[in-house]
Each structure stands twice: as structure tokens, then as C-alpha cells.
Design an enzyme around this catalytic site. Sequence first.
Site, short mmCIF file in Angstrom:
data_model
loop_
_atom_site.label_atom_id
_atom_site.label_comp_id
_atom_site.label_asym_id
_atom_site.label_seq_id
_atom_site.Cartn_x
_atom_site.Cartn_y
_atom_site.Cartn_z
N ASP A 106 -4.16 1.80 8.52
CA ASP A 106 -3.55 2.46 9.69
C ASP A 106 -4.23 1.88 10.93
OD1 ASP A 106 -2.56 4.17 11.60
OD2 ASP A 106 -3.33 6.00 10.68
N ASP B 140 -2.97 -3.05 16.74
CA ASP B 140 -2.35 -4.38 16.70
C ASP B 140 -3.38 -5.44 16.29
OD1 ASP B 140 -0.05 -3.18 17.62
OD2 ASP B 140 -0.48 -3.59 19.73
N1 SAM Z 1 -0.79 4.80 14.74
C1 SAM Z 1 -1.43 3.72 15.34
C2 SAM Z 1 -0.64 2.63 15.96
O1 SAM Z 1 -0.24 1.68 15.28
O2 SAM Z 1 -0.42 2.72 17.15
C3 SAM Z 1 -2.72 3.33 14.75
C4 SAM Z 1 -3.63 4.42 15.13
S1 SAM Z 1 -5.26 4.40 14.71
C5 SAM Z 1 -5.91 5.27 16.06
C6 SAM Z 1 -5.83 2.74 14.74
C7 SAM Z 1 -7.35 2.68 14.63
O3 SAM Z 1 -7.76 1.50 13.95
C8 SAM Z 1 -8.05 2.65 15.98
O4 SAM Z 1 -8.64 3.88 16.26
C9 SAM Z 1 -9.08 1.52 15.83
O5 SAM Z 1 -10.35 1.84 16.33
C10 SAM Z 1 -9.11 1.33 14.33
N2 SAM Z 1 -9.57 0.01 13.89
C11 SAM Z 1 -9.32 -1.20 14.47
N3 SAM Z 1 -9.96 -2.17 13.80
C12 SAM Z 1 -10.63 -1.58 12.77
C13 SAM Z 1 -11.48 -2.07 11.75
N4 SAM Z 1 -11.76 -3.37 11.62
N5 SAM Z 1 -12.00 -1.17 10.87
C14 SAM Z 1 -11.72 0.16 10.97
N6 SAM Z 1 -10.94 0.67 11.95
C15 SAM Z 1 -10.39 -0.18 12.84
#
Ligand code: SAM
Length: 287
Positions: A157, A160
Site C-alpha cells: 500500500d 507513487d
Molecule cells: N492510499 C495511498 C495512495 O496510493 O495514495 C497510499 C497511502 S499510504 C499513506 C503510503 C505510505 O507508504 C506512505 O505513508 C509512505 O510513508 C509509505 N512508504 C513509502 N515508501 C515506503 C517504504 N519503502 N517502506 C514502507 N513504507 C513506505
Amino acid sequence: MKSDIWIEERHRAGVAARFRIKQVLFQGTSPFQEVTIVDTVPLGKMLLNDGLVMVSEKDEFVYHEMIAHVPVFVHPSPRRVLVIGGGDGGTVREVLRHRGVRACRLVEIDRMVVDACRKHLPAVSGALKDRRATVTIADGVKFVATTRERFDVVIVDSTDPIGPAAPLFGRKFYANVRRVLTPGGIVVSQAESPFYEAEAQRSLLSILGSVFKRAHLYNFSNLTYPGGLWSFAFASDRFCPVEDFRPEAVRGAGLKFQYYNAPLHMAAFQLPQFMRDRYKKLLSCCG
Ligand code: SAM
């Protein structure tokens, strides 16, 4: 006097959306991104990471139901689920509605997202308090490379494919996702917009198809994501999301949904012609 403050979300290709806001509830800069929660006039509270809408209270059910229930209903006995990213907690909430799920681990890189959502978006994040949920603040890429835990379903989840989320769309990451899956386990990933991100979709499908025996895309449409139509990817060495799906399992679960249902589950894998033409060599057939 009514507020007339608007925020603008810049999409790709010179397109933007504007939302009228009542107030800014939280704004902070973490080592990974700028995290903002606003209360909007039309769509309730909204989480934005780096100015991009992640969640709005008005339509978050669409994304969270479709990312969670599709793999959890296809897997015959999903006991342990891993969610990577998803720090707002909405995906964990939907996963944990399944009584058979004994453990759901969330691995989110940014503590600020989790803390801000716990405080300001309790309807989305509330399930993070469930005794079956464990929140790990860590990079999902490193987690799948090193953990000894195994999961029946992995849900990516993510934001981008930029910054820390870029490797979540890469081959090495998915080889490790396969490593942490129990035999025949399922991975579902946020797969971007078919209008704006054809190359990202193509690359993800091609990677999934080289790591797993089956790779599919399925679509949903919501109110807030750029272009309206959006995709998830589904991959597994064993399960076809349509042929191995049992609609009676949905009826038997006795859950109430706002978007997901059994016919829609199957229909979501029937892609519009431009997507079939574009990805025909990369999609496993089904339906
Ligand atoms: N529903 C969403 C969208 O596509 O707009 C996605 C929501 S969720 C909040 C995405 C999360 O992925 C973010 O909070 C971000 O911090 C997290 N994220 C990004 N890279 C990551 C990584 N390498 N490991 C774990 N979390 C990560």
C-alpha cells in the site's frame, strides 16, 4: 464568515485538483516527506504526503476495500497478512475484519504518518489498536529482505514510485516478497493510474510476471485519485483471482461493504480495451 482557503494537488501532465479546506489539522516534515492533514469542506479529513492526496474520508473505503478484500477472499486460509506502507491504517482495518486473520503486520517507513493518522483520522487508523495488529516503523524493502516471518498475503500500500517508495516497484523487492510468502501466497500492490502511469504499470506487471507464475491488474474508480480510474496488481504462484475466487465466501463472511462485492470482484479484472491492448503480453488471462 465562511473559509475560502483552497489547497491544490498537482497531478501529472499539468492537471490539478483543488479542495476547499476548513482548517489545517497537522503539518510536519519527516525525513521522508511532508505530511499534512486537512479538514476539507467537501470530502471530510484528508491526508496528503508531499502534497498528494493519500486518503480522504469521503472515498477511502473504495481503495481500502479493494486492496484488502480481493486477496483475502481469494486466499483459502489467510492467517497472516503483511501490509507495507499504508500508515494511515485503512488497509489494516479492512484486513482485520476477516475473523480468520490472526495477525496483520504493518511496516510503514514514516512514523509521522502513523502518529498523525492515529490522532486526526481515527476512523481510518482505529484498527491499528487491534490486538492482532503490529506496527513496525521500518523500510518495507529492508523488512522483506531480512525477516524470518512468513505471510499468506502481502499488500503493498505504497505511495507513487518516487523517493523511498521507488524500490517498492522493483524486481529485487518482489523477489523478497515471494520469499516471505507462504507457498502459493498472494501479493497485491498499489499499481498507479492507467492514464498517467502506463510505463510504471508495464514495468510492475513485467516484474511480477517474471517473479510469480501469474500477474494481473484490476481496476477501481474513486473520487480523489488523478484520472479517476486506478489499478492494483495481483500476483501469485498458485491462485487466479477470478477462477479461484469463491463468491460464497463473501456471502459467508457476513461483512458489510460500501464498494466491494462478489460480482464487482470478478468484474474488476475485466480491463478496458486500451489496457488489454497495452499489456496483452504481460497479463495472465482470466475471467
Ligand atoms: N492510499 C495511498 C495512495 O496510493 O495514495 C497510499 C497511502 S499510504 C499513506 C503510503 C505510505 O507508504 C506512505 O505513508 C509512505 O510513508 C509509505 N512508504 C513509502 N515508501 C515506503 C517504504 N519503502 N517502506 C514502507 N513504507 C513506505
